[in-house]
Design an enzyme around this catalytic site. Structure first.
Site, PDB file in Angstrom:
ATOM      1  N   HIS A  58       0.886  -1.167   0.000  1.00 45.91           N
ATOM      2  CA  HIS A  58       0.000   0.000   0.000  1.00 45.91           C
ATOM      3  C   HIS A  58       0.922   1.215   0.000  1.00 45.91           C
ATOM      4  O   HIS A  58       2.031   1.154   0.551  1.00 45.91           O
ATOM      5  CB  HIS A  58      -0.843   0.084   1.271  1.00 45.91           C
ATOM      6  CG  HIS A  58      -1.763  -1.088   1.494  1.00 45.91           C
ATOM      7  ND1 HIS A  58      -1.382  -2.212   2.164  1.00 45.91           N
ATOM      8  CD2 HIS A  58      -3.069  -1.272   1.162  1.00 45.91           C
ATOM      9  CE1 HIS A  58      -2.405  -3.051   2.233  1.00 45.91           C
ATOM     10  NE2 HIS A  58      -3.435  -2.522   1.636  1.00 45.91           N
ATOM     11  N   ASP A  61       2.370   1.757   3.374  1.00 42.86           N
ATOM     12  CA  ASP A  61       3.273   0.752   3.960  1.00 42.86           C
ATOM     13  C   ASP A  61       4.700   1.241   3.780  1.00 42.86           C
ATOM     14  O   ASP A  61       5.593   0.915   4.569  1.00 42.86           O
ATOM     15  CB  ASP A  61       3.167  -0.601   3.234  1.00 42.86           C
ATOM     16  CG  ASP A  61       1.788  -1.225   3.358  1.00 42.86           C
ATOM     17  OD1 ASP A  61       1.055  -0.882   4.291  1.00 42.86           O
ATOM     18  OD2 ASP A  61       1.464  -2.071   2.489  1.00 42.86           O
ATOM     19  N   MET A  92       2.615  -5.415  -8.010  1.00 42.60           N
ATOM     20  CA  MET A  92       1.323  -4.832  -7.628  1.00 42.60           C
ATOM     21  C   MET A  92       1.500  -3.774  -6.546  1.00 42.60           C
ATOM     22  O   MET A  92       2.290  -3.945  -5.635  1.00 42.60           O
ATOM     23  CB  MET A  92       0.395  -5.938  -7.121  1.00 42.60           C
ATOM     24  CG  MET A  92      -1.005  -5.476  -6.723  1.00 42.60           C
ATOM     25  SD  MET A  92      -1.119  -4.912  -5.006  1.00 42.60           S
ATOM     26  CE  MET A  92      -1.516  -6.427  -4.156  1.00 42.60           C
ATOM     27  N   GLU A 185     -10.995  -5.784  -5.228  1.00 44.87           N
ATOM     28  CA  GLU A 185     -10.952  -6.916  -4.286  1.00 44.87           C
ATOM     29  C   GLU A 185     -12.227  -6.977  -3.448  1.00 44.87           C
ATOM     30  O   GLU A 185     -12.455  -6.126  -2.591  1.00 44.87           O
ATOM     31  CB  GLU A 185      -9.726  -6.761  -3.382  1.00 44.87           C
ATOM     32  CG  GLU A 185      -9.591  -7.855  -2.350  1.00 44.87           C
ATOM     33  CD  GLU A 185      -8.285  -7.763  -1.576  1.00 44.87           C
ATOM     34  OE1 GLU A 185      -7.284  -7.258  -2.146  1.00 44.87           O
ATOM     35  OE2 GLU A 185      -8.261  -8.183  -0.418  1.00 44.87           O
ATOM     36  N   LYS A 187     -14.878  -8.120  -0.585  1.00 46.10           N
ATOM     37  CA  LYS A 187     -14.922  -8.653   0.788  1.00 46.10           C
ATOM     38  C   LYS A 187     -16.304  -8.336   1.341  1.00 46.10           C
ATOM     39  O   LYS A 187     -16.801  -7.233   1.129  1.00 46.10           O
ATOM     40  CB  LYS A 187     -13.829  -7.980   1.634  1.00 46.10           C
ATOM     41  CG  LYS A 187     -13.724  -8.529   3.050  1.00 46.10           C
ATOM     42  CD  LYS A 187     -12.545  -7.892   3.804  1.00 46.10           C
ATOM     43  CE  LYS A 187     -12.442  -8.442   5.212  1.00 46.10           C
ATOM     44  NZ  LYS A 187     -11.348  -7.820   5.978  1.00 46.10           N
ATOM     45  N   GLU A 221      -9.906 -13.076  -2.947  1.00 44.56           N
ATOM     46  CA  GLU A 221      -9.102 -13.521  -1.806  1.00 44.56           C
ATOM     47  C   GLU A 221      -9.794 -14.709  -1.139  1.00 44.56           C
ATOM     48  O   GLU A 221     -10.996 -14.652  -0.846  1.00 44.56           O
ATOM     49  CB  GLU A 221      -8.916 -12.371  -0.810  1.00 44.56           C
ATOM     50  CG  GLU A 221      -8.239 -12.833   0.477  1.00 44.56           C
ATOM     51  CD  GLU A 221      -7.727 -11.702   1.358  1.00 44.56           C
ATOM     52  OE1 GLU A 221      -7.299 -10.662   0.815  1.00 44.56           O
ATOM     53  OE2 GLU A 221      -7.750 -11.882   2.587  1.00 44.56           O
ATOM     54  N   HIS A 224     -11.683 -13.887   2.086  1.00 37.98           N
ATOM     55  CA  HIS A 224     -12.874 -13.061   1.902  1.00 37.98           C
ATOM     56  C   HIS A 224     -14.043 -13.903   1.389  1.00 37.98           C
ATOM     57  O   HIS A 224     -15.184 -13.713   1.805  1.00 37.98           O
ATOM     58  CB  HIS A 224     -12.583 -11.907   0.946  1.00 37.98           C
ATOM     59  CG  HIS A 224     -11.575 -10.936   1.480  1.00 37.98           C
ATOM     60  ND1 HIS A 224     -11.133  -9.852   0.769  1.00 37.98           N
ATOM     61  CD2 HIS A 224     -10.925 -10.888   2.668  1.00 37.98           C
ATOM     62  CE1 HIS A 224     -10.252  -9.171   1.497  1.00 37.98           C
ATOM     63  NE2 HIS A 224     -10.114  -9.794   2.648  1.00 37.98           N
ATOM     64  N   ASP A 249      -5.294 -13.146  -4.132  1.00 35.42           N
ATOM     65  CA  ASP A 249      -4.773 -13.107  -2.765  1.00 35.42           C
ATOM     66  C   ASP A 249      -4.966 -14.473  -2.134  1.00 35.42           C
ATOM     67  O   ASP A 249      -6.094 -14.894  -1.852  1.00 35.42           O
ATOM     68  CB  ASP A 249      -5.502 -12.036  -1.934  1.00 35.42           C
ATOM     69  CG  ASP A 249      -4.922 -10.645  -2.160  1.00 35.42           C
ATOM     70  OD1 ASP A 249      -3.931 -10.522  -2.917  1.00 35.42           O
ATOM     71  OD2 ASP A 249      -5.444  -9.684  -1.573  1.00 35.42           O
ATOM     72  N   ASP A 259     -11.912 -11.895  10.043  1.00 36.09           N
ATOM     73  CA  ASP A 259     -10.876 -11.957   9.007  1.00 36.09           C
ATOM     74  C   ASP A 259      -9.562 -12.457   9.615  1.00 36.09           C
ATOM     75  O   ASP A 259      -8.899 -11.742  10.350  1.00 36.09           O
ATOM     76  CB  ASP A 259     -10.689 -10.545   8.432  1.00 36.09           C
ATOM     77  CG  ASP A 259      -9.796 -10.533   7.221  1.00 36.09           C
ATOM     78  OD1 ASP A 259      -9.458 -11.616   6.712  1.00 36.09           O
ATOM     79  OD2 ASP A 259      -9.441  -9.424   6.780  1.00 36.09           O
ATOM     80  N   ASP A 261      -6.813 -14.161   7.876  1.00 33.19           N
ATOM     81  CA  ASP A 261      -5.593 -14.076   7.057  1.00 33.19           C
ATOM     82  C   ASP A 261      -4.546 -15.116   7.443  1.00 33.19           C
ATOM     83  O   ASP A 261      -3.382 -14.795   7.689  1.00 33.19           O
ATOM     84  CB  ASP A 261      -4.985 -12.664   7.147  1.00 33.19           C
ATOM     85  CG  ASP A 261      -5.749 -11.653   6.314  1.00 33.19           C
ATOM     86  OD1 ASP A 261      -6.479 -12.060   5.387  1.00 33.19           O
ATOM     87  OD2 ASP A 261      -5.617 -10.446   6.589  1.00 33.19           O
ATOM     88  N   ASP A 291      -1.650 -12.790   0.824  1.00 33.63           N
ATOM     89  CA  ASP A 291      -2.143 -11.705   1.677  1.00 33.63           C
ATOM     90  C   ASP A 291      -2.559 -12.359   2.990  1.00 33.63           C
ATOM     91  O   ASP A 291      -3.717 -12.700   3.194  1.00 33.63           O
ATOM     92  CB  ASP A 291      -3.319 -10.991   1.008  1.00 33.63           C
ATOM     93  CG  ASP A 291      -3.788  -9.792   1.826  1.00 33.63           C
ATOM     94  OD1 ASP A 291      -3.177  -9.523   2.880  1.00 33.63           O
ATOM     95  OD2 ASP A 291      -4.761  -9.133   1.429  1.00 33.63           O
TER      96      ASP A 291
HETATM   97 MN   LIG Z   1      -6.384  -8.988   0.349  1.00 31.38          MN
END
Ligand SMILES: [Mn+2]
Length: 378
Positions: A58, A61, A92, A185, A187, A221, A224, A249, A259, A261, A291
């Site tokens: 991002h 980040d 990406m 994306e 979710k 993802e 998600h 993802d 969530d 991950d 991800d």
């Molecule tokens: Mn993601």
């Protein structure tokens, strides 16, 4: 190549990780960080050593939201040097339109024109950063594009704002001549109670209403889809069918939970097997992006166990796909099934109907064979 060598990740495997994934500090809604911050340049070095192809990010980040132009350029230069030193790509880039309180009622869909304009400008700057780093995919996860209550903004108005913002952004990519495609994306929820366009199918329908539908695809993802109680393999299959799988993802998730991950394949090995099979069968050539993040129980070293585990599981399952096609018993079961399906037996009478209604498909046998393949006893 030996079996063990085939399980060692290579850049040609196209594995990528977000800065925010290995950089995740283990914060959750009920507990503080458990790991120290990780320098972006350290992430580049360690991912390269583990055999990854690239790193994604991002905007914030890498570059703090309040950085001056000078600070930004210095940070980007240092990062680019590390990428060059460690031969890592940035396929990406994405934009953070969810962390800052300004986005609490949406970014690209905010009812406040000033917030929408700021979100669009912030996204353009993230696209500039992506272009500078050579990214050809721009992911948009609308984490705040939704609501807790629908008594104020009509959801149709939210979608209209979304469309207007995306049309502006596509126009910007074209004007700047960036070689960049946008991947939305989906979710279903979290952090908002409900997020607009919760599944791949919703996104695909919405994309067709944009000015430049060919520039926009999806980034499904695993977690998600599972949060929505959906089958990630079917979600990805629909994206492939539409020619819209621009990015993916990979992670894992227990159905019906927040969530999580989780590390790829850590919850549902069989689902992961079918997803790897789908990606390999379809000759998807985009990044295989993880991800996900390490369990909160882990220290800095556990993070690299997590990252290595994601890639190793993918490669082991890829080898299982090869075995699936080479296994004579599995293949003859499939051949029998196919021949059975294709037999000429039109339904004109009650007897014909009963024939098809009473015959067995033998999926129990095939499924058990696949289980045993995954369990490693074949
Ligand atoms: Mn993601």
């Amino acid at each position: 190549m030996s079996m063990e060598a085939a399980r060692k990740p290579q850049p040609s495997d196209r594995f990528t990780f977000g800065l925010w994934t290995v950089g995740n500090r283990g914060r959750d809604p009920f507990g503080d960080a458990v790991r120290p911050p990780l320098a972006s340049t350290t992430v580049v070095e360690r991912l390269s050593e583990l055999g990854a192809y690239g790193v994604s990010l991002h905007d914030n980040d890498l570059v703090p939201i309040d950085a001056t132009a000078g600070e930004r350029d210095r940070i980007v230069r240092e990062f680019q040097k590390a990428l060059q030193d460690w031969n890592l790509r940035v396929p990406m880039v994405t934009v953070n339109l969810f962390y800052d309180p300004v986005f609490k009622d949406g970014a690209l869909t905010s009812s406040v024109r000033s917030v929408r304009q700021y979100a669009v400008e912030k996204t353009k700057r993230a696209m500039d950063l992506g272009a500078e780093l050579g990214a050809e995919i721009f992911v948009l996860w609308g984490g705040r594009e939704g609501s807790e209550m629908d008594g104020a903004r009509d959801a149709r108005q939210g979608l209209a704002y979304y469309r207007e913002s995306l049309n502006t952004l596509c126009e910007y990519v074209k004007t700047q001549r960036y070689a960049m495609r946008i991947a939305l994306e989906p979710k279903p929820n979290e952090p908002r109670s409900d997020i607009y366009l919760p599944s791949v199918g919703s996104m695909l329908a919405f994309i067709q209403t944009l000015d430049d539908p060919e520039m926009v695809g999806v980034n499904p993802e695993v977690a998600h889809a599972k949060m929505a109680g959906l089958n990630p393999v079917h979600e990805v299959a629909q994206a492939l069918d539409a020619g819209k799988l621009f990015h993916i993802d990979l992670n894992d998730q227990r159905i019906g939970r927040f969530d999580q991950d989780l590390r790829f394949g850590s919850d549902d090995l069989k689902g992961a097997f079918y997803l790897v099979k789908l990606l390999e069968d379809s000759h998807y050539l985009g990044p295989l992006h993880f991800d996900a993040h390490a369990y909160r129980t882990e220290d800095a070293e556990g993070v690299w166990d997590f990252a290595a585990g994601c890639m190793r599981t993918y490669l082991i399952l890829k080898d299982k796909v090869r075995q699936f096609y080479e296994d004579t018993e599995i293949q003859s079961a499939l051949a029998e099934w196919r021949a059975w399906c294709e037999q000429e037996r039109p339904i004109h009478s009650r007897e014909d109907r009963e024939f098809w209604g009473q015959a067995g498909y033998r999926y129990e046998r095939l499924d058990q064979l696949i289980n045993e393949l995954i369990l490693g006893v074949r």
